[in-house]
Design an enzyme around this catalytic site. Structure first.
Site, PDB file in Angstrom:
ATOM      1  N   LYS A 197       0.856  -1.177   0.000  1.00 40.54           N
ATOM      2  CA  LYS A 197       0.000   0.000   0.000  1.00 40.54           C
ATOM      3  C   LYS A 197       0.892   1.228   0.000  1.00 40.54           C
ATOM      4  CE  LYS A 197      -3.604   2.316   2.634  1.00 40.54           C
ATOM      5  NZ  LYS A 197      -4.562   2.196   3.733  1.00 40.54           N
ATOM      6  N   LYS A 249      -2.100  -1.591  -3.850  1.00 41.33           N
ATOM      7  CA  LYS A 249      -2.977  -0.417  -3.800  1.00 41.33           C
ATOM      8  C   LYS A 249      -2.157   0.856  -3.812  1.00 41.33           C
ATOM      9  CE  LYS A 249      -5.934   1.822  -0.451  1.00 41.33           C
ATOM     10  NZ  LYS A 249      -6.488   1.782   0.868  1.00 41.33           N
TER      11      LYS A 249
HETATM   12  C1  PBG Z   1      -7.060   3.148   5.536  1.00 43.53           C
HETATM   13  C2  PBG Z   1      -7.544   3.145   4.149  1.00 43.53           C
HETATM   14  C3  PBG Z   1      -7.432   4.187   3.204  1.00 43.53           C
HETATM   15  C4  PBG Z   1      -8.041   3.713   2.034  1.00 43.53           C
HETATM   16  C5  PBG Z   1      -8.531   2.447   2.295  1.00 43.53           C
HETATM   17  N1  PBG Z   1      -8.193   2.101   3.600  1.00 43.53           N
HETATM   18  C6  PBG Z   1      -6.923   5.562   3.353  1.00 43.53           C
HETATM   19  C7  PBG Z   1      -5.494   5.832   3.564  1.00 43.53           C
HETATM   20  O1  PBG Z   1      -4.646   4.963   3.651  1.00 43.53           O
HETATM   21  O2  PBG Z   1      -5.195   7.030   3.694  1.00 43.53           O
HETATM   22  C8  PBG Z   1      -8.128   4.489   0.762  1.00 43.53           C
HETATM   23  C9  PBG Z   1      -9.085   3.963  -0.253  1.00 43.53           C
HETATM   24  C10 PBG Z   1      -9.359   4.907  -1.361  1.00 43.53           C
HETATM   25  O3  PBG Z   1      -8.700   5.947  -1.533  1.00 43.53           O
HETATM   26  O4  PBG Z   1     -10.289   4.612  -2.125  1.00 43.53           O
HETATM   27  N2  PBG Z   1      -7.993   2.591   6.412  1.00 43.53           N
END
Ligand code: PBG
Length: 327
Positions: A197, A249
């Site tokens: 991520k 992601k």
């Molecule tokens: C954190 C989380 C995020 C997203 C999914 N889970 C936000 C982040 O890491 O700042 C982002 C998903 C998206 O942008 O569609 N719980």
């Protein structure tokens, strides 16, 4: 001599031939719909930076989950937006917390038709917006956070979640949650690790969607956008710790990482087409600059082609409808 000697266009001559030789397919069961449920609202609320996506009430969430099941999507991933937040995110493992209450409701409604999934992270529940608890100096405390994730995981499993999406990027989170689940008898609860991520700009609209309290950034725990090998390493570690599924992601800016992870592990690999990817296509479409349906389906097919076995996308239900028309 006669040229050309090779005629690859032969394979493109008609819709029937093209359909027969297409390498990559997209079907509704490969799509997972992320959904937001907000505590304390009586009507669903629009998210201005994500046209078409809403923060749901419990009732509208149930209805939308039913519609997604009818469209044939493979699962729904639930995110909670609590009315109150605190330093440790205590709403996350409270059985009366909004996400756990919503999980119970959705599992009762559509739990047999699709896979009910929950986001396992503290950021929606903390008053500082970070994905973990903080040390006195303000840094995110990895190991103290693991205890919170373990409690959150057990609470989500108890509420009826079939698959936990570990999105916090703490070291050791998969093993910590797996141990806690097993100790409570939840040996069948699946763990999907957001392994690679990346910290970047594409989560912007999501921050509005969950009313994020974050100031600053997540660069001490999410990956640096320049690092592909490190993403593969994270996926390998998560598999070793017991992840059933790993994820990359965002999706489109990281297709190389997705392909590398797919080649490196033997578990399902998912990708998350995140909020910023959604909003870019919606904005361009709204301006008449791009064919909306074509761009959506092409982006999803590209993510599949790069190696995703399934995709989290805010278009899951709508795209599933289109895909069923095509069958
Ligand atoms: C954190 C989380 C995020 C997203 C999914 N889970 C936000 C982040 O890491 O700042 C982002 C998903 C998206 O942008 O569609 N719980």
């Amino acid at each position: 001599m006669s040229f050309p000697t090779h005629r690859p266009r032969r394979l493109r001559q008609s819709p029937a031939v093209r359909r027969l030789v297409r390498e990559t397919h997209l079907v509704p069961s490969q799509l997972v719909l992320p959904m937001f449920v907000r505590e304390g609202i009586s009507e669903p609320a629009d998210i201005s930076s994500m046209p078409g996506v809403q923060q749901h009430t419990l009732d509208s969430l149930r209805r939308a989950a039913t519609a997604a099941a009818e469209a044939g999507v493979g699962g729904v991933m639930l995110f909670g937006v609590p009315a109150r937040r605190d330093a440790t995110g205590s709403g996350a493992d409270d059985p009366r917390g909004i996400l756990n209450v919503a999980t119970e409701a959705v599992a009762a409604e559509v739990g047999d038709a699709l896979v009910v999934q929950t986001d396992l992270c503290l950021d929606e529940f903390t008053d500082h917006g970070h994905c973990g608890v903080l040390r006195a100096d303000g840094a995110v405390d990895n190991d103290a956070t693991l205890e919170r994730y373990a409690a959150m995981g057990v609470a989500q499993a108890r509420a009826g979640s079939t698959l936990l999406g570990l999105s916090g990027m703490m070291d050791g989170q998969v093993a910590a949650v797996r141990d806690a689940l097993d100790a409570e008898g939840f040996t069948d609860t699946l763990i999907m690790a957001y392994s690679a991520k990346y910290a970047g700009a594409f989560y912007g609209p999501f921050r509005e969607a969950v009313d994020s309290q974050l100031k600053g950034d997540r660069r001490t725990y999410q990956l640096d956008p320049g690092n592909g090998r490190e993403g593969v390493k994270e996926a390998l570690l998560d598999v070793e710790e017991g992840a059933d599924i790993v994820m990359v992601k965002p999706a489109l800016p990281y297709l190389d990482v997705l392909a590398d992870v797919r080649a490196s592990v033997d578990v399902p690999v998912w990708a998350y087409q995140v909020s910023g990817e959604y909003s870019m296509i919606e904005a361009a479409s709204a301006n008449g600059w791009i064919d909306r349906r074509g761009a959506i389906l092409e982006s999803l097919l590209g993510i599949r082609r790069a190696g995703a076995d399934a995709i989290l996308t805010y278009w899951a239900a709508e795209a599933a409808g289109w895909l069923r028309e095509q069958l």
